[in-house]
Design an enzyme around this catalytic site. Structure first.
Site, PDB file in Angstrom:
ATOM      1  N   SER A  92       0.756  -1.044  -0.014  1.00  0.00           N
ATOM      2  CA  SER A  92       0.053   0.118  -0.062  1.00  0.00           C
ATOM      3  C   SER A  92       0.714   1.127   0.045  1.00  0.00           C
ATOM      4  O   SER A  92       0.476   2.351  -0.714  1.00  0.00           O
ATOM      5  CB  SER A  92      -0.923  -0.014   1.221  1.00  0.00           C
ATOM      6  N   GLY A 131      -5.930  12.338  -1.472  1.00  0.00           N
ATOM      7  CA  GLY A 131      -6.896  12.676  -0.946  1.00  0.00           C
ATOM      8  C   GLY A 131      -8.154  12.600  -1.730  1.00  0.00           C
ATOM      9  O   GLY A 131      -8.712  13.823  -2.511  1.00  0.00           O
ATOM     10  N   THR A 165      -4.053   6.660   3.157  1.00  0.00           N
ATOM     11  CA  THR A 165      -2.689   6.078   3.301  1.00  0.00           C
ATOM     12  C   THR A 165      -1.448   6.998   3.403  1.00  0.00           C
ATOM     13  O   THR A 165      -1.363   7.861   2.436  1.00  0.00           O
ATOM     14  CB  THR A 165      -2.485   5.058   2.407  1.00  0.00           C
ATOM     15  N   CYS A 239      -6.351   7.466 -11.901  1.00  0.00           N
ATOM     16  CA  CYS A 239      -5.399   7.193 -10.737  1.00  0.00           C
ATOM     17  C   CYS A 239      -5.751   6.012  -9.989  1.00  0.00           C
ATOM     18  O   CYS A 239      -4.894   4.961  -9.765  1.00  0.00           O
ATOM     19  CB  CYS A 239      -5.116   8.297  -9.723  1.00  0.00           C
ATOM     20  N   GLU A 364     -10.080   0.875  -2.872  1.00  0.00           N
ATOM     21  CA  GLU A 364     -10.097   1.206  -4.256  1.00  0.00           C
ATOM     22  C   GLU A 364     -11.222   0.478  -4.987  1.00  0.00           C
ATOM     23  O   GLU A 364     -10.919  -0.221  -6.195  1.00  0.00           O
ATOM     24  CB  GLU A 364      -8.806   0.419  -4.891  1.00  0.00           C
TER      25      GLU A 364
END
Length: 385
Positions: A92, A131, A165, A239, A364
């Site tokens: 991650s 973010g 994260t 992304c 995700e």
């Protein structure tokens, strides 16, 4: 013959890709694996490991220029697999750095932003976070409430982001916010006045990883902080597809690790005068786990080749993320049971992997959202709303 590669799938890798596999595998086993159980128990990960990963060359390794290696997508996937074989939190860190923060700046940023951030991020000297998610805007990012408003030539950002994260480790945060022109992205230095990152405590999963809430209270950034061309959800979703691709490779490593540990344990553990591996029910479980790991590996390699050819589609990435995480979770749960009471301790990796994969299944894109993406492709009828 390796149970995790019964079909000799790694033979399809190029010599360079196998060399990257071996280099990353050797590094993570020697430098990170001895410490990961302690990090998981303590609920932390030291920021210092980023520089080691930078020297290894895995941060943004699939990007071109700016200190990045420019490897194949398949090579990046193999690296994610070897990282997650140790712990999902390590993968991650690399995924968020390379496939979210760095990719966003590389793909959508201005040249000045790329030159400012990417070389340092590739070296691990600067950490990035991404973010997008908010407490009330997870699977529906278009409903985000964070805003960016013009004030003269500046932008002023307000709002909050959740489950981020690397949030408290980051030097730069890629922030997506609502503007009068639609959703736009910004590269925000985390030392900007009004920016706060608060670590989220009491996690039961992905503990060898830092997760934070970002708070934006009248964060003022210059016009140059905005990504010039990204408008709407196209930017952030591009992304996310990059990160999902790394996940579908990474979970193969977690599943492989669980299979290897279950096989080793049942060969050594004696019950009723013979190893557990001698019992038919155990061998059936080992066979099913081996098929699951090898099938997931085949999916990863195929999608890697499609990505390298430039033909991969978002729904194919959804297929890989959904199928491989589901398989890895089942392997981890089965392995946990095969180790019995020993399987619940940090002396073994199976429950740590199992717990981590519960988070990987959610972030995700949840299982439900990826299922609906595939359903929409099959029927031509989007059912998200």
């Amino acid at each position: 013959m390796n149970a995790h590669d019964l079909l000799d799938i790694d033979a399809q890798l190029s010599d360079e890709e196998r060399a990257i596999r071996d280099t990353v595998r050797d590094y993570v086993r020697s430098e990170l694996a001895p410490h990961v159980s302690a990090w998981y128990e303590q609920g932390t990960v030291p920021i210092e490991i980023a520089r080691g990963l930078g020297k290894l060359g895995v941060l943004g390794m699939h990007l071109e220029g700016y200190g990045c290696s420019g490897t194949t997508a398949t090579a990046y996937g193999v690296a994610c697999r070897e990282l997650e074989a140790i712990d999902s939190g390590l993968r991650s860190l690399v995924s968020v750095q390379g496939s979210l923060a760095m990719f966003a700046i590389h793909r959508w940023g201005a040249e000045e932003q790329r030159e400012l951030w990417l070389p340092r991020m590739a070296a691990g000297d600067a950490i990035g976070c991404f973010g997008l998610t908010e407490s009330d805007a997870g699977s529906d990012p278009g409903s985000m409430r964070s805003t960016a408003k013009r004030d003269g030539t500046d932008w002023v950002l307000n709002g909050s982001k959740m489950w981020i994260t690397n949030g408290t480790l980051a030097d730069v945060a890629v922030i997506w916010a609502q503007t009068d022109e639609g959703i736009r992205g910004f590269a925000v230095p985390t030392d900007t006045a009004g920016f706060t990152a608060n670590e989220i405590p009491r996690k039961l999963s992905l503990r060898a990883s830092i997760t934070a809430e970002l708070v934006l209270d009248n964060v003022r950034v210059p016009a140059e902080a905005a990504f010039p061309d990204a408008r709407g959800l196209k930017g952030p979703l591009s992304c996310l597809n990059e990160a999902r691709y790394g996940i579908l490779w990474g979970v193969v490593g977690a599943a492989r690790s669980c299979l290897e540990e279950a096989l080793s344990y049942t060969l050594e553990r004696q019950q009723f005068g013979k190893p557990l591996a001698a019992f038919q029910l155990t061998q059936r479980k080992l066979a099913d786990m081996t098929i699951a790991v090898n099938n997931a590996s085949l999916v990863a390699v195929q999608l890697g080749r499609l990505k390298d050819a430039g033909t991969i589609t978002p729904v194919q990435v959804s297929y890989g993320k959904l199928a491989n995480v589901r398989s890895a979770l089942e392997v981890a749960r089965t392995a946990r049971g095969m180790l019995g009471a020993a399987g619940i301790t940090l002396d073994h990796s199976v429950m740590r992997h199992m717990s981590n994969l519960e988070t990987v299944s959610t972030y995700e894109g949840t299982e439900e959202m990826h299922s609906l993406s595939i359903g929409a492709e099959l029927t031509g009828i989007p059912s998200f709303r």
